[in-house]
Design a protein around this motif. Structure first.
Motif, PDB file in Angstrom:
ATOM      1  N   ARG A 229       0.833  -1.198   0.000  1.00  0.00           N
ATOM      2  CA  ARG A 229       0.000   0.000   0.000  1.00  0.00           C
ATOM      3  C   ARG A 229       0.872   1.255   0.000  1.00  0.00           C
ATOM      4  O   ARG A 229       0.657   2.182  -0.772  1.00  0.00           O
ATOM      5  N   PHE A 230       1.890   1.263   0.851  1.00  0.00           N
ATOM      6  CA  PHE A 230       2.710   2.467   0.990  1.00  0.00           C
ATOM      7  C   PHE A 230       3.636   2.670  -0.198  1.00  0.00           C
ATOM      8  O   PHE A 230       3.936   3.807  -0.564  1.00  0.00           O
ATOM      9  N   ALA A 231       4.107   1.589  -0.794  1.00  0.00           N
ATOM     10  CA  ALA A 231       4.960   1.730  -1.981  1.00  0.00           C
ATOM     11  C   ALA A 231       4.196   2.512  -3.041  1.00  0.00           C
ATOM     12  O   ALA A 231       4.713   3.444  -3.661  1.00  0.00           O
ATOM     13  N   LEU A 232       2.934   2.141  -3.229  1.00  0.00           N
ATOM     14  CA  LEU A 232       2.119   2.826  -4.227  1.00  0.00           C
ATOM     15  C   LEU A 232       1.764   4.237  -3.789  1.00  0.00           C
ATOM     16  O   LEU A 232       1.800   5.178  -4.573  1.00  0.00           O
ATOM     17  N   PHE A 233       1.442   4.371  -2.509  1.00  0.00           N
ATOM     18  CA  PHE A 233       0.959   5.665  -2.032  1.00  0.00           C
ATOM     19  C   PHE A 233       2.063   6.706  -2.071  1.00  0.00           C
ATOM     20  O   PHE A 233       1.847   7.852  -2.469  1.00  0.00           O
ATOM     21  N   LYS A 234       3.261   6.320  -1.672  1.00  0.00           N
ATOM     22  CA  LYS A 234       4.385   7.260  -1.672  1.00  0.00           C
ATOM     23  C   LYS A 234       4.685   7.723  -3.099  1.00  0.00           C
ATOM     24  O   LYS A 234       4.815   8.914  -3.365  1.00  0.00           O
ATOM     25  N   ASN A 235       4.736   6.765  -4.021  1.00  0.00           N
ATOM     26  CA  ASN A 235       4.949   7.126  -5.426  1.00  0.00           C
ATOM     27  C   ASN A 235       3.849   8.057  -5.913  1.00  0.00           C
ATOM     28  O   ASN A 235       4.102   9.012  -6.651  1.00  0.00           O
ATOM     29  N   PHE A 236       2.624   7.748  -5.520  1.00  0.00           N
ATOM     30  CA  PHE A 236       1.501   8.530  -6.013  1.00  0.00           C
ATOM     31  C   PHE A 236       1.552   9.969  -5.506  1.00  0.00           C
ATOM     32  O   PHE A 236       1.335  10.917  -6.264  1.00  0.00           O
ATOM     33  N   LEU A 237       1.878  10.129  -4.210  1.00  0.00           N
ATOM     34  CA  LEU A 237       1.981  11.484  -3.668  1.00  0.00           C
ATOM     35  C   LEU A 237       3.046  12.275  -4.408  1.00  0.00           C
ATOM     36  O   LEU A 237       2.867  13.448  -4.723  1.00  0.00           O
ATOM     37  N   GLU A 238       4.176  11.615  -4.686  1.00  0.00           N
ATOM     38  CA  GLU A 238       5.242  12.316  -5.398  1.00  0.00           C
ATOM     39  C   GLU A 238       4.807  12.646  -6.823  1.00  0.00           C
ATOM     40  O   GLU A 238       5.141  13.707  -7.354  1.00  0.00           O
ATOM     41  N   PHE A 239       4.025  11.745  -7.416  1.00  0.00           N
ATOM     42  CA  PHE A 239       3.539  11.957  -8.777  1.00  0.00           C
ATOM     43  C   PHE A 239       2.678  13.217  -8.884  1.00  0.00           C
ATOM     44  O   PHE A 239       2.736  13.942  -9.863  1.00  0.00           O
ATOM     45  N   ILE A 240       1.884  13.490  -7.852  1.00  0.00           N
ATOM     46  CA  ILE A 240       1.031  14.674  -7.927  1.00  0.00           C
ATOM     47  C   ILE A 240       1.710  15.896  -7.314  1.00  0.00           C
ATOM     48  O   ILE A 240       1.079  16.943  -7.153  1.00  0.00           O
ATOM     49  N   GLY A 241       2.992  15.764  -6.957  1.00  0.00           N
ATOM     50  CA  GLY A 241       3.733  16.951  -6.554  1.00  0.00           C
ATOM     51  C   GLY A 241       3.866  17.191  -5.061  1.00  0.00           C
ATOM     52  O   GLY A 241       4.161  18.307  -4.642  1.00  0.00           O
ATOM     53  N   ILE A 242       3.647  16.162  -4.245  1.00  0.00           N
ATOM     54  CA  ILE A 242       3.983  16.286  -2.825  1.00  0.00           C
ATOM     55  C   ILE A 242       5.457  15.898  -2.711  1.00  0.00           C
ATOM     56  O   ILE A 242       5.871  14.852  -3.216  1.00  0.00           O
ATOM     57  N   GLU A 243       6.250  16.758  -2.053  1.00  0.00           N
ATOM     58  CA  GLU A 243       7.694  16.584  -2.070  1.00  0.00           C
ATOM     59  C   GLU A 243       8.120  15.251  -1.450  1.00  0.00           C
ATOM     60  O   GLU A 243       7.622  14.875  -0.389  1.00  0.00           O
ATOM     61  N   PRO A 244       9.089  14.562  -2.063  1.00  0.00           N
ATOM     62  CA  PRO A 244       9.650  13.370  -1.426  1.00  0.00           C
ATOM     63  C   PRO A 244      10.236  13.792  -0.077  1.00  0.00           C
ATOM     64  O   PRO A 244      10.859  14.851   0.015  1.00  0.00           O
ATOM     65  N   GLY A 245      10.015  13.016   0.943  1.00  0.00           N
ATOM     66  CA  GLY A 245      10.514  13.390   2.268  1.00  0.00           C
ATOM     67  C   GLY A 245       9.422  13.862   3.211  1.00  0.00           C
ATOM     68  O   GLY A 245       9.609  13.907   4.414  1.00  0.00           O
ATOM     69  N   ARG A 246       8.257  14.203   2.657  1.00  0.00           N
ATOM     70  CA  ARG A 246       7.137  14.596   3.518  1.00  0.00           C
ATOM     71  C   ARG A 246       6.560  13.386   4.237  1.00  0.00           C
ATOM     72  O   ARG A 246       6.216  13.430   5.402  1.00  0.00           O
ATOM     73  N   VAL A 247       6.383  12.316   3.482  1.00  0.00           N
ATOM     74  CA  VAL A 247       5.741  11.124   4.034  1.00  0.00           C
ATOM     75  C   VAL A 247       6.757   9.985   3.985  1.00  0.00           C
ATOM     76  O   VAL A 247       7.302   9.682   2.919  1.00  0.00           O
ATOM     77  N   ASN A 248       7.039   9.428   5.166  1.00  0.00           N
ATOM     78  CA  ASN A 248       8.138   8.465   5.282  1.00  0.00           C
ATOM     79  C   ASN A 248       7.697   7.181   5.972  1.00  0.00           C
ATOM     80  O   ASN A 248       6.772   7.192   6.777  1.00  0.00           O
TER      81      ASN A 248
END
Ligand code: SF4
Ligand code: SF4
Ligand code: SF4
Lengths: 148, 344
Positions: A91-110
């Motif tokens: 779930r998180f592998a997909l969710f983290k990628n998805f957040l980054e895809f829509i422009g939430i900075e990598p590092g916000r959600v860990n």
């Protein structure tokens, strides 16, 4: 928001940490008992299992103004419920990628795995996550009221 | 009407009439002409003579699988929450299915929303459906009175103009990138196989992935800015059948009721994520959106990642578990922060 910006010189991020009761929460406890130092940036929410964390909850924290989120559970193989963390991992592998895809900075959600015996590692994870979030500055994109 | 469409329309009418008159199905689900050009209506035929109204063309954009769970339930005798399922076979539903709709039926089977034994599936290989909004953009805002479909053309006419356009140039983006236009399960098949396979199925996604994170945020914000939160996209989706949707939850209220930009963003993030590993890229959501929002790109990104990380595609095999309700011990976990053992 204005006051947060004025105070940006010594701004400390506020990070919501969802910790699994059986491993990471105990790891955090051990870090405390062992007096390992780590930044006072996290607000801990104790949950039964990393498998019960849904993206709804992570987004809810960001919406309420969290600058970052940490979800931590047991290492694969150590889950109290056998496989909750393995479902969570997909779930998180997909969710983290998805957040980054829509422009939430990598590092916000860990995400991390910390066991009950890893007090030192827990402190290290918090240091690393705090560093990542600090470098990004206050989270504004998904905060309700100031979103954008 | 093009030759292929005429053939398929005939096939649907004949098969539906046959199934209804023999009593094999109680109802048959297909499309009939709508009241304005380029808009067909999903239709439930209950008598053999209703079958004459069915049509097939490039504007069958809504996903018929969407109606199946509730249609099946409506045909069962009413019973209380704890009453047992009635003995004996329950009435069946006949339905037309293209590649993507048949895959949605497979997902519904995996998720126990439909019972395969109660379906009679009439498979159709699709040639790609047309995006009404692309056609309208070509008329310079003039009203369209009539659209006639040829084999590879569309003849559009209004009060004072006529226009002939290339059909493929207005086909929906999802159909252009479709790799499974042939139905994956069916009881009867109508028309030829399509043997079509896009070779750049994720091209649209790769363009966005190549942007910087700030550009992506600007793109996302801009894409959803005009969303009026009508939920037509959700209602058109065959995967959305929760009795209470997360947008209607009030305690906690995950998503506010307003069109505050954060609420709209959360709606789109969560809606898309709910479809992860289940979306077949049928495009019904986009076709239903009155604001022209391309929310399919969100689900397409998830489709790409599910494919690349876990090696599966939604709805191809009724016997396997959907990807998010299972795991492999060696699933990728490069994103997880793992600290070296502390030498304490
Ligand atoms: S996505 Fe594929 S199967 Fe579905 S309508 Fe388009 S071409 Fe047909
Ligand atoms: S159909 Fe379009 S406008 Fe309506 S909620 Fe969905 S994206 Fe928003
Ligand atoms: S999310 Fe959209 S494209 Fe995906 S299955 Fe639902 S309606 Fe079809």
């Amino acid at each position: 928001m204005a006051c947060r910006e004025i105070a940006s010189v010594d701004w400390e991020p506020r990070i919501v940490a969802f910790l699994c009761n059986w491993c990471s929460y105990a790891g955090a406890d051990l870090a405390g008992v062992s007096r390992f130092q780590y930044p006072p940036s996290i607000r801990i929410i104790r949950v039964p299992c990393s498998g019960c964390i849904s993206p709804n909850m992570i987004l809810d924290a960001l919406k309420a103004g969290a600058d970052g989120v940490l979800v931590s559970g047991c290492h694969p193989g150590d889950c109290h419920y056998i496989s909750g963390n393995l479902y969570a991992r997909r779930r998180f592998a997909l969710f983290k990628n998805f957040l980054e895809f829509i422009g939430i900075e990598p590092g916000r959600v860990n995400f991390s795995w910390v066991s009950a015996s890893e007090g030192g590692q827990f402190a290290d994870v918090v240091k690393e996550v705090t560093g990542l979030v600090k470098a990004l500055g206050p989270q504004k994109r998904l905060v309700k009221g100031i979103g954008g | 009407m093009s030759h292929t469409n005429a053939e398929i329309t005939e096939g649907i009418r004949a098969k539906a009439a046959e199934l209804l008159s023999s009593g094999e199905v109680a109802v048959f689900l297909g499309f009939i002409e709508g009241s304005i050009p380029m808009t067909l209506r999903p239709f439930v035929a209950r008598r053999p003579e209703d079958a004459e109204r069915f049509v097939w063309n490039s504007f069958c954009v809504m996903n018929l699988a969407n109606y199946l769970p509730s249609l099946l339930k409506s045909l069962e005798p009413p019973r209380g929450l704890r009453d047992p399922v009635p003995a004996g076979p329950l009435p069946k539903v006949g339905v037309v299915a293209t590649g993507c709709w048949s895959r949605n039926i497979v997902v519904q089977m995996q998720e126990r929303q439909v019972d395969r034994k109660r379906l009679v599936i009439l498979g159709v290989s699709s040639r790609g459906m047309v995006d009404r909004k692309k056609v309208m953009a070509m008329t310079g805002g003039r009203e369209i009175f009539k659209v006639e479909e040829g084999e590879h053309t569309l003849k559009i006419s209004g009060s004072d103009y006529g226009l002939e356009i290339d059909r493929w140039s207005v086909v929906r983006d999802n159909c252009k990138s479709c790799v499974h236009p042939d139905p994956v399960i069916f009881d009867y098949k109508i028309g030829p196989d399509s043997n079509r396979k896009a070779d750049d199925r994720f091209a649209q996604i790769e363009v966005i992935e190549a942007m910087t994170v700030d550009e992506r945020w600007a793109w996302f914000k801009n894409e959803i800015a005009s969303c009026i939160r009508c939920y037509a996209c959700r209602n058109a989706c065959p995967l959305c059948y929760c009795p209470t949707c997360f947008v209607d939850d009030s305690r906690p209220q995950w998503v506010g009721k307003s069109i505050d930009p954060t609420d709209t963003a959360l709606f789109h993030i969560l809606r898309a994520f709910h479809c992860a590993g289940r979306c077949t890229d049928c495009g019904a959501c986009e076709s239903a959106c009155p604001m022209g929002i391309k929310m399919r790109l969100f689900t397409k990104k998830l489709e790409k990642d599910v494919f690349e990380l876990f090696g599966v595609e939604a709805g191809l095999d009724p016997l396997i578990q959907p990807p998010l309700v299972t795991y492999r011990p060696d699933d990728p976990q490069g994103f997880v922060i793992i600290k070296e053992k502390n030498k304490a």
